[in-house]
Design an enzyme around this catalytic site. Structure first.
Site, PDB file in Angstrom:
ATOM      1  CB  SER A 273      -0.861  -0.018   1.278  1.00  0.00           C
ATOM      2  OG  SER A 273      -1.571   1.197   1.446  1.00  0.00           O
ATOM      3  CG  HIS A 275      -1.851   5.956   3.910  1.00  0.00           C
ATOM      4  ND1 HIS A 275      -1.473   5.325   5.071  1.00  0.00           N
ATOM      5  CD2 HIS A 275      -2.907   6.749   4.265  1.00  0.00           C
ATOM      6  CE1 HIS A 275      -2.248   5.733   6.066  1.00  0.00           C
ATOM      7  NE2 HIS A 275      -3.126   6.591   5.597  1.00  0.00           N
TER       8      HIS A 275
HETATM    9  C1  FNR Z   1      -7.185   6.425   4.703  1.00  0.00           C
HETATM   10  N1  FNR Z   1      -6.270   5.414   4.982  1.00  0.00           N
HETATM   11  C2  FNR Z   1      -6.021   5.091   6.306  1.00  0.00           C
HETATM   12  N2  FNR Z   1      -5.188   4.051   6.591  1.00  0.00           N
HETATM   13  C3  FNR Z   1      -4.979   3.685   7.881  1.00  0.00           C
HETATM   14  O1  FNR Z   1      -4.241   2.733   8.111  1.00  0.00           O
HETATM   15  N3  FNR Z   1      -5.582   4.371   8.905  1.00  0.00           N
HETATM   16  C4  FNR Z   1      -6.413   5.428   8.694  1.00  0.00           C
HETATM   17  O2  FNR Z   1      -6.954   6.006   9.634  1.00  0.00           O
HETATM   18  C5  FNR Z   1      -6.621   5.832   7.352  1.00  0.00           C
HETATM   19  N4  FNR Z   1      -7.404   6.906   7.069  1.00  0.00           N
HETATM   20  C6  FNR Z   1      -7.738   7.193   5.761  1.00  0.00           C
HETATM   21  C7  FNR Z   1      -8.645   8.206   5.496  1.00  0.00           C
HETATM   22  C8  FNR Z   1      -9.057   8.434   4.183  1.00  0.00           C
HETATM   23  C9  FNR Z   1     -10.083   9.492   3.920  1.00  0.00           C
HETATM   24  C10 FNR Z   1      -8.536   7.645   3.125  1.00  0.00           C
HETATM   25  C11 FNR Z   1      -8.997   7.842   1.703  1.00  0.00           C
HETATM   26  C12 FNR Z   1      -7.612   6.667   3.395  1.00  0.00           C
HETATM   27  C13 FNR Z   1      -5.688   4.601   3.892  1.00  0.00           C
HETATM   28  C14 FNR Z   1      -6.608   3.436   3.544  1.00  0.00           C
HETATM   29  O3  FNR Z   1      -6.620   2.470   4.575  1.00  0.00           O
HETATM   30  C15 FNR Z   1      -6.149   2.717   2.266  1.00  0.00           C
HETATM   31  O4  FNR Z   1      -4.808   2.331   2.371  1.00  0.00           O
HETATM   32  C16 FNR Z   1      -6.332   3.577   1.019  1.00  0.00           C
HETATM   33  O5  FNR Z   1      -7.547   4.284   1.071  1.00  0.00           O
HETATM   34  C17 FNR Z   1      -6.289   2.700  -0.222  1.00  0.00           C
HETATM   35  O6  FNR Z   1      -6.354   3.468  -1.388  1.00  0.00           O
HETATM   36  P1  FNR Z   1      -7.719   3.718  -2.221  1.00  0.00           P
HETATM   37  O7  FNR Z   1      -8.432   2.406  -2.348  1.00  0.00           O
HETATM   38  O8  FNR Z   1      -8.515   4.699  -1.405  1.00  0.00           O
HETATM   39  O9  FNR Z   1      -7.238   4.274  -3.492  1.00  0.00           O
END
Ligand code: FNR
EC number: 1.1.-.-
Length: 378
Positions: A273, A275
């Site tokens: 990932s 993120h």
């Molecule tokens: C996240 N992501 C995320 N990851 C995590 O481990 N803890 C968190 O609190 C958050 N918060 C978060 C907020 C928002 C608004 C987004 C869009 C993303 C990352 C999430 O778990 C994941 O890795 C990504 O969203 C994957 O990418 P796509 O599918 O959104 O493109």
């Protein structure tokens, strides 16, 4: 409006949310190149069409870390979800359970562990950040364990917060008038929030329980911002590995060497990932990073992937590139913001239908059948 895909849910979410929240979800770091490539690199991967192989019996279920999943899909941890829909974490987690897949509660959720876990017929997953305040980490782990959480997702790609230009423009990066107006709107009947009944919509449930006082977005930006720990190393995680008896997944791996370190560390799984392109802009898309990582550690550790997955075809692509299962991020969040738990359930139905088409036309009867042969090489 007819919703046929996650793209439609994105548009609906944009209409419904205040701009600073929509852009917080939708945006990425710096110039958003990695965010864009996460989506476009996946979409560019050519599936290899095969025909006339009697594909009438498909099985989309899989076993992941000892848990049965109806689809090889897990809802990724997403912070502040209870601000996108009323008690949003509970709504999304219940929708996931209805479709037979796990939900991961973020450290910075609005609904605390103790509200979400008992509302579900299956164990939820819990995500923890590495924070300077180790007392918070221990507190959260103990509470997760007491609530019956089995699978821990440890997110390691946030030793520093990534800079997101959209948040700077929208006001999400600090208290301001737009944010204050939004607080006021939370009590407006249109939103029908259960203010004071089942918790405040702008409270960071897990953080409040630890600090012993109500929190809000200012704390998300302030307390959390001050708590990222760039000093973190594998050694600092050893006490967590020793403490946590269930499966532990390291989220935020983008390099084969780091994946090998995760195996040596004793992790049960990794999530390849970046993120969702929200941290270091310019790094490889997950789809491009995954094959080398899968080659390096497949068989030694469960390999998951996220970032850029917007439909069931993308799920099949990630699995063909070497993932055992995937996490959905924005795709389910858009659906939640647009239509609550029913939206998340519908989104998962769309993903399943899209997967069925992709599996039928790549001659993959089961998830294990989805290999590199499902892709056009070169
Ligand atoms: C996240 N992501 C995320 N990851 C995590 O481990 N803890 C968190 O609190 C958050 N918060 C978060 C907020 C928002 C608004 C987004 C869009 C993303 C990352 C999430 O778990 C994941 O890795 C990504 O969203 C994957 O990418 P796509 O599918 O959104 O493109």
């Amino acid at each position: 409006m007819i919703v046929a895909s996650s793209t439609d849910y994105r548009a609906a979410a944009q209409r419904r949310l205040p701009p600073f929240l929509f852009h917080y979800i939708d945006g990425g770091a710096y110039a958003e190149r990695t965010l864009a490539r996460n989506v476009s690199d996946l979409a560019d991967i050519a599936l290899r069409q095969r025909v006339l192989k009697d594909m009438s019996q498909l099985d989309l279920s899989t076993t992941l870390l000892g848990e049965r999943l109806a689809l090889p899909v897990v809802l990724a941890p997403v912070g502040l979800t209870g601000m996108y829909a009323r008690r949003g974490e509970v709504q999304a987690a219940q929708a996931a359970a209805r479709k037979g897949v796990p939900f991961t509660l973020s450290t910075v959720s609005v609904c605390p562990i103790e509200e979400v876990a008992p509302a579900l017929p299956r164990p939820m997953w819990f995500q923890l950040y590495v924070l300077r305040d180790r007392g918070f980490m221990r507190h959260a782990l103990e509470r997760a364990q007491a609530a019956g959480v089995r699978t821990l997702v440890f997110t390691v790609d946030m030793p520093v917060p990534g800079a997101r230009y959209r948040d700077l423009h929208s006001g999400m990066s600090g208290p301001n008038a737009a944010m204050r107006r939004y607080w006021q709107s939370l009590t407006h009947p249109r939103w029908a929030w259960d203010v004071g009944v089942r918790g405040r919509p702008h409270d960071l449930g897990n953080v409040s329980r630890y600090l012993g006082k109500p929190t809000g977005l200012e704390d998300y930006i302030g307390w959390l911002g001050a708590n990222f720990d760039p000093a973190i190393s594998w050694k600092d995680l050893e006490w967590i590995r020793a403490f946590w008896k269930g499966p532990m997944i390291i989220k935020g791996i983008l390099d084969a060497e780091d994946a090998r370190d995760a195996v040596r560390f004793g992790a049960d799984g990794i999530v390849v990932s970046n993120h969702g392109g929200r941290q270091l802009d310019g790094v490889l898309s997950s789809a491009r990073a995954l094959p080398d990582i899968a080659d390096a550690v497949k068989g030694d550790i469960t390999v998951m992937a996220d970032s850029g997955i917007r439909n069931g075809l993308d799920v099949v692509r990630m699995i063909a590139l070497g993932a055992d299962a995937v996490m959905l991020g924005r795709a389910w969040v858009y659906a939640l913001a647009a239509a609550g738990g029913a939206g998340v359930e519908h989104l998962l139905e769309l993903i399943e239908k899209e997967m069925r088409v992709a599996m039928t036309l790549t001659s993959s009867r089961t998830i294990a059948d989805i290999t590199g042969d499902a892709l056009v090489r070169g």
